[in-house]
Design a protein around this motif. Structure first.
Motif, PDB file in Angstrom:
ATOM      1  N   VAL A  13     -19.981 -13.949  -9.316  1.00  0.00           N
ATOM      2  CA  VAL A  13     -21.043 -13.848  -8.265  1.00  0.00           C
ATOM      3  C   VAL A  13     -20.904 -14.905  -7.245  1.00  0.00           C
ATOM      4  CG1 VAL A  13     -23.530 -13.758  -8.031  1.00  0.00           C
ATOM      5  CG2 VAL A  13     -22.375 -12.970 -10.135  1.00  0.00           C
ATOM      6  N   THR A  14     -20.935 -14.599  -6.000  1.00  0.00           N
ATOM      7  CA  THR A  14     -21.034 -15.431  -4.823  1.00  0.00           C
ATOM      8  C   THR A  14     -22.443 -15.552  -4.230  1.00  0.00           C
ATOM      9  OG1 THR A  14     -18.433 -15.138  -4.177  1.00  0.00           O
ATOM     10  CG2 THR A  14     -20.385 -15.876  -2.495  1.00  0.00           C
ATOM     11  N   LEU A  15     -22.934 -16.538  -3.921  1.00  0.00           N
ATOM     12  CA  LEU A  15     -24.256 -16.745  -3.503  1.00  0.00           C
ATOM     13  C   LEU A  15     -24.002 -17.273  -2.207  1.00  0.00           C
ATOM     14  CD1 LEU A  15     -27.544 -16.696  -3.753  1.00  0.00           C
ATOM     15  CD2 LEU A  15     -27.132 -19.185  -4.634  1.00  0.00           C
ATOM     16  N   GLN A  16     -24.838 -16.632  -0.921  1.00  0.00           N
ATOM     17  CA  GLN A  16     -24.501 -17.352   0.286  1.00  0.00           C
ATOM     18  C   GLN A  16     -26.059 -17.724   0.570  1.00  0.00           C
ATOM     19  OE1 GLN A  16     -24.265 -14.460   3.655  1.00  0.00           O
ATOM     20  NE2 GLN A  16     -23.213 -15.785   4.573  1.00  0.00           N
ATOM     21  N   ARG A  17     -26.263 -19.127   1.055  1.00  0.00           N
ATOM     22  CA  ARG A  17     -27.480 -19.737   1.436  1.00  0.00           C
ATOM     23  C   ARG A  17     -27.317 -20.279   2.783  1.00  0.00           C
ATOM     24  NH1 ARG A  17     -29.898 -21.907  -4.000  1.00  0.00           N
ATOM     25  NH2 ARG A  17     -31.341 -20.290  -4.470  1.00  0.00           N
ATOM     26  N   ARG A  18     -27.793 -20.013   4.068  1.00  0.00           N
ATOM     27  CA  ARG A  18     -27.768 -20.711   5.409  1.00  0.00           C
ATOM     28  C   ARG A  18     -26.020 -20.837   5.613  1.00  0.00           C
ATOM     29  NH1 ARG A  18     -31.482 -23.178   2.620  1.00  0.00           N
ATOM     30  NH2 ARG A  18     -33.749 -23.242   3.513  1.00  0.00           N
ATOM     31  N   ILE A  76     -30.819 -10.741  -1.353  1.00  0.00           N
ATOM     32  CA  ILE A  76     -31.979 -11.386  -1.814  1.00  0.00           C
ATOM     33  C   ILE A  76     -33.255 -11.656  -0.971  1.00  0.00           C
ATOM     34  CG2 ILE A  76     -32.457 -13.593  -3.231  1.00  0.00           C
ATOM     35  CD1 ILE A  76     -29.389 -13.827  -3.867  1.00  0.00           C
ATOM     36  N   GLY A  77     -33.060 -12.289   0.012  1.00  0.00           N
ATOM     37  CA  GLY A  77     -34.260 -12.318   0.883  1.00  0.00           C
ATOM     38  C   GLY A  77     -33.706 -12.675   2.204  1.00  0.00           C
ATOM     39  N   PRO A  78     -34.444 -13.209   3.236  1.00  0.00           N
ATOM     40  CA  PRO A  78     -34.239 -13.674   4.431  1.00  0.00           C
ATOM     41  C   PRO A  78     -33.149 -14.676   4.448  1.00  0.00           C
ATOM     42  CG  PRO A  78     -36.323 -14.228   4.152  1.00  0.00           C
ATOM     43  CD  PRO A  78     -36.024 -13.428   3.262  1.00  0.00           C
ATOM     44  N   ASP A  79     -33.214 -15.477   3.674  1.00  0.00           N
ATOM     45  CA  ASP A  79     -32.289 -16.863   3.665  1.00  0.00           C
ATOM     46  C   ASP A  79     -31.214 -16.991   2.627  1.00  0.00           C
ATOM     47  OD1 ASP A  79     -34.077 -17.849   5.912  1.00  0.00           O
ATOM     48  OD2 ASP A  79     -35.616 -18.730   4.262  1.00  0.00           O
ATOM     49  N   ALA A  80     -31.030 -15.771   1.979  1.00  0.00           N
ATOM     50  CA  ALA A  80     -29.972 -15.770   1.046  1.00  0.00           C
ATOM     51  C   ALA A  80     -29.426 -14.256   0.762  1.00  0.00           C
ATOM     52  CB  ALA A  80     -30.777 -16.550  -0.366  1.00  0.00           C
ATOM     53  N   ALA A  81     -28.343 -14.422   0.164  1.00  0.00           N
ATOM     54  CA  ALA A  81     -27.604 -13.231  -0.184  1.00  0.00           C
ATOM     55  C   ALA A  81     -26.542 -13.511  -1.142  1.00  0.00           C
ATOM     56  CB  ALA A  81     -27.108 -12.557   1.074  1.00  0.00           C
ATOM     57  N   ALA A  82     -26.304 -12.214  -1.749  1.00  0.00           N
ATOM     58  CA  ALA A  82     -25.329 -12.745  -3.025  1.00  0.00           C
ATOM     59  C   ALA A  82     -24.134 -11.371  -3.058  1.00  0.00           C
ATOM     60  CB  ALA A  82     -25.906 -12.850  -4.388  1.00  0.00           C
ATOM     61  N   ALA A  83     -23.255 -11.724  -3.591  1.00  0.00           N
ATOM     62  CA  ALA A  83     -22.089 -10.503  -3.643  1.00  0.00           C
ATOM     63  C   ALA A  83     -21.611 -10.292  -5.223  1.00  0.00           C
ATOM     64  CB  ALA A  83     -21.217 -10.330  -2.766  1.00  0.00           C
ATOM     65  N   LEU A  84     -21.501  -9.447  -5.900  1.00  0.00           N
ATOM     66  CA  LEU A  84     -20.622  -9.232  -7.090  1.00  0.00           C
ATOM     67  C   LEU A  84     -19.192  -8.880  -6.788  1.00  0.00           C
ATOM     68  CD1 LEU A  84     -23.103  -6.897  -8.903  1.00  0.00           C
ATOM     69  CD2 LEU A  84     -23.113  -9.293  -8.817  1.00  0.00           C
ATOM     70  N   ARG A 106     -35.461  -9.475  -4.980  1.00  0.00           N
ATOM     71  CA  ARG A 106     -36.547  -9.700  -3.860  1.00  0.00           C
ATOM     72  C   ARG A 106     -37.859  -9.873  -4.296  1.00  0.00           C
ATOM     73  NH1 ARG A 106     -32.556  -6.053  -1.786  1.00  0.00           N
ATOM     74  NH2 ARG A 106     -33.901  -4.060  -1.987  1.00  0.00           N
ATOM     75  N   LEU A 107     -38.351  -9.054  -5.253  1.00  0.00           N
ATOM     76  CA  LEU A 107     -39.638  -8.934  -5.901  1.00  0.00           C
ATOM     77  C   LEU A 107     -39.933 -10.436  -6.587  1.00  0.00           C
ATOM     78  CD1 LEU A 107     -42.293  -7.755  -6.679  1.00  0.00           C
ATOM     79  CD2 LEU A 107     -41.342  -6.880  -8.625  1.00  0.00           C
ATOM     80  N   ALA A 108     -38.775 -11.222  -7.211  1.00  0.00           N
ATOM     81  CA  ALA A 108     -38.992 -12.273  -7.765  1.00  0.00           C
ATOM     82  C   ALA A 108     -39.200 -13.293  -6.731  1.00  0.00           C
ATOM     83  CB  ALA A 108     -38.062 -12.404  -8.724  1.00  0.00           C
ATOM     84  N   VAL A 109     -38.643 -13.237  -5.742  1.00  0.00           N
ATOM     85  CA  VAL A 109     -38.706 -14.402  -4.733  1.00  0.00           C
ATOM     86  C   VAL A 109     -39.873 -14.140  -3.929  1.00  0.00           C
ATOM     87  CG1 VAL A 109     -37.575 -14.852  -2.286  1.00  0.00           C
ATOM     88  CG2 VAL A 109     -35.904 -14.605  -4.348  1.00  0.00           C
ATOM     89  N   ARG A 110     -40.433 -12.910  -3.797  1.00  0.00           N
ATOM     90  CA  ARG A 110     -41.625 -12.891  -2.984  1.00  0.00           C
ATOM     91  C   ARG A 110     -42.704 -13.201  -3.926  1.00  0.00           C
ATOM     92  NH1 ARG A 110     -39.879  -7.744  -1.188  1.00  0.00           N
ATOM     93  NH2 ARG A 110     -40.906  -6.503  -2.982  1.00  0.00           N
ATOM     94  N   MET A 111     -42.731 -13.129  -5.214  1.00  0.00           N
ATOM     95  CA  MET A 111     -43.707 -13.668  -6.332  1.00  0.00           C
ATOM     96  C   MET A 111     -43.705 -15.302  -6.298  1.00  0.00           C
ATOM     97  SD  MET A 111     -43.483 -10.671  -9.219  1.00  0.00           S
ATOM     98  CE  MET A 111     -44.608 -11.516 -10.244  1.00  0.00           C
ATOM     99  N   GLY A 112     -42.339 -15.736  -6.196  1.00  0.00           N
ATOM    100  CA  GLY A 112     -42.252 -16.957  -6.201  1.00  0.00           C
ATOM    101  C   GLY A 112     -42.728 -17.792  -5.107  1.00  0.00           C
ATOM    102  N   THR A 113     -42.459 -17.042  -3.945  1.00  0.00           N
ATOM    103  CA  THR A 113     -43.228 -17.576  -2.703  1.00  0.00           C
ATOM    104  C   THR A 113     -44.530 -17.565  -2.710  1.00  0.00           C
ATOM    105  OG1 THR A 113     -41.314 -16.862  -1.377  1.00  0.00           O
ATOM    106  CG2 THR A 113     -43.345 -16.965  -0.062  1.00  0.00           C
ATOM    107  N   MET A 114     -45.230 -16.396  -3.248  1.00  0.00           N
ATOM    108  CA  MET A 114     -46.805 -16.469  -3.392  1.00  0.00           C
ATOM    109  C   MET A 114     -47.328 -17.516  -4.335  1.00  0.00           C
ATOM    110  SD  MET A 114     -47.176 -12.062  -3.586  1.00  0.00           S
ATOM    111  CE  MET A 114     -49.015 -12.334  -4.093  1.00  0.00           C
ATOM    112  N   GLN A 115     -46.501 -17.842  -5.343  1.00  0.00           N
ATOM    113  CA  GLN A 115     -46.725 -18.850  -6.294  1.00  0.00           C
ATOM    114  C   GLN A 115     -46.812 -20.169  -5.378  1.00  0.00           C
ATOM    115  OE1 GLN A 115     -48.261 -18.481  -9.228  1.00  0.00           O
ATOM    116  NE2 GLN A 115     -48.369 -20.826  -9.797  1.00  0.00           N
TER     117      GLN A 115
END
Length: 245
Positions: free
Chosen positions: A51-56, A127-135, A165-174
């Motif tokens: 799994v590759t994670l891309q951030r910024r 994942i969201g506007p600031d991150a993506a991943a690839a299998l 994406r749901l988890a990220v949104r919930m985390g952002t709301m929290q």
């Protein structure tokens, strides 16, 4: 009906994975194992997954279904290009069907062959506007990533992306709720300290706030910390504000 059932099963398993992990990286690690097992069942052969994670714009290998999968995934990063990185860039599934025949990444493909990998599949996961991943799937033979296997990989990557994406949104709301509560508590502490200064100096609220602000500037200390000091000096203990959730 069988495909729908399989999709429902995958969705439930991904939900269980998400609920049992504490952060994105942990989930992606579990996802690598789940994805490798799922695609191995589909192809009837052993498939590994990194799994590759891309951030910024920075890409890193964050997980693998095995130590060997992590090594294979990192080879691509050392070259700065390959099917997984291309999949992230164009947001589409990218197949490297045969490392000995494909002309696109000769150096990378030679290293894969040296390590016993002869075909790969890169599947993007939003994942969201600031991150993506690839299998990044790896097979020791060619011809395993059939249309059925590719559809299966893309399907549970889409399910995983939705869950994340749901988890990220919930985390952002929290986080926003926690920030708001902290701001309310800080504001209350400042107001309490302002009242103490008003009583001690027999001054107006504006004058008391000016005193606190001046102390904050002179000490190079945040206003909330100055207020906490005022209240602590008055009571000889920490004064905490409370809000019911």
């Amino acid at each position: 009906m069988a495909n729908n059932y399989a999709g429902d099963e995958a969705a439930l398993q991904l939900q269980d994975l998400l609920m049992s992990t504490d952060n994105v990286e942990d989930f992606l690690g579990r996802l690598a194992e789940f994805s490798a097992v799922t695609l191995s069942r589909t192809t009837g052969a052993e498939i590994e997954c990194g799994v590759t994670l891309q951030r910024r714009k920075r890409m890193t290998t964050v997980a693998g279904s095995s130590p060997h999968a992590v090594i294979l995934d990192r080879i691509e990063h050392s070259y700065g290009d390959g099917p997984c990185i291309l999949a992230l860039r164009i947001k589409e599934v990218v197949l490297l069907a045969d490392v000995d025949e494909d002309p696109r990444w000769p150096g990378y493909q030679r290293e894969l062959a040296d390590k016993g990998c002869h075909s790969t599949l890169g599947v993007p996961l939003e994942i969201g506007p600031d991150a993506a991943a690839a299998l990044n799937f790896f097979a020791s033979d060619t011809g395993l990533f059939t249309e059925e296997a590719i559809a299966a990989a893309a399907g549970f990557a889409d399910l995983a992306g939705r869950a994340l994406r749901l988890a990220v949104r919930m985390g952002t709301m929290q986080t926003r709720a926690e920030d708001l509560q902290a701001a309310m508590e800080n504001r209350t502490s400042i107001n309490l300290a302002c009242g103490v200064v008003m009583a001690q100096n027999r001054c107006s609220q504006d004058e008391a706030m000016a005193i606190l602000t001046r102390v904050s500037s002179n000490r190079n200390q945040k206003l909330r910390d100055v207020a906490a000091d005022v209240l602590r000096n008055l009571t000889n203990e920490e004064v905490r504000t409370h809000f019911d959730a």
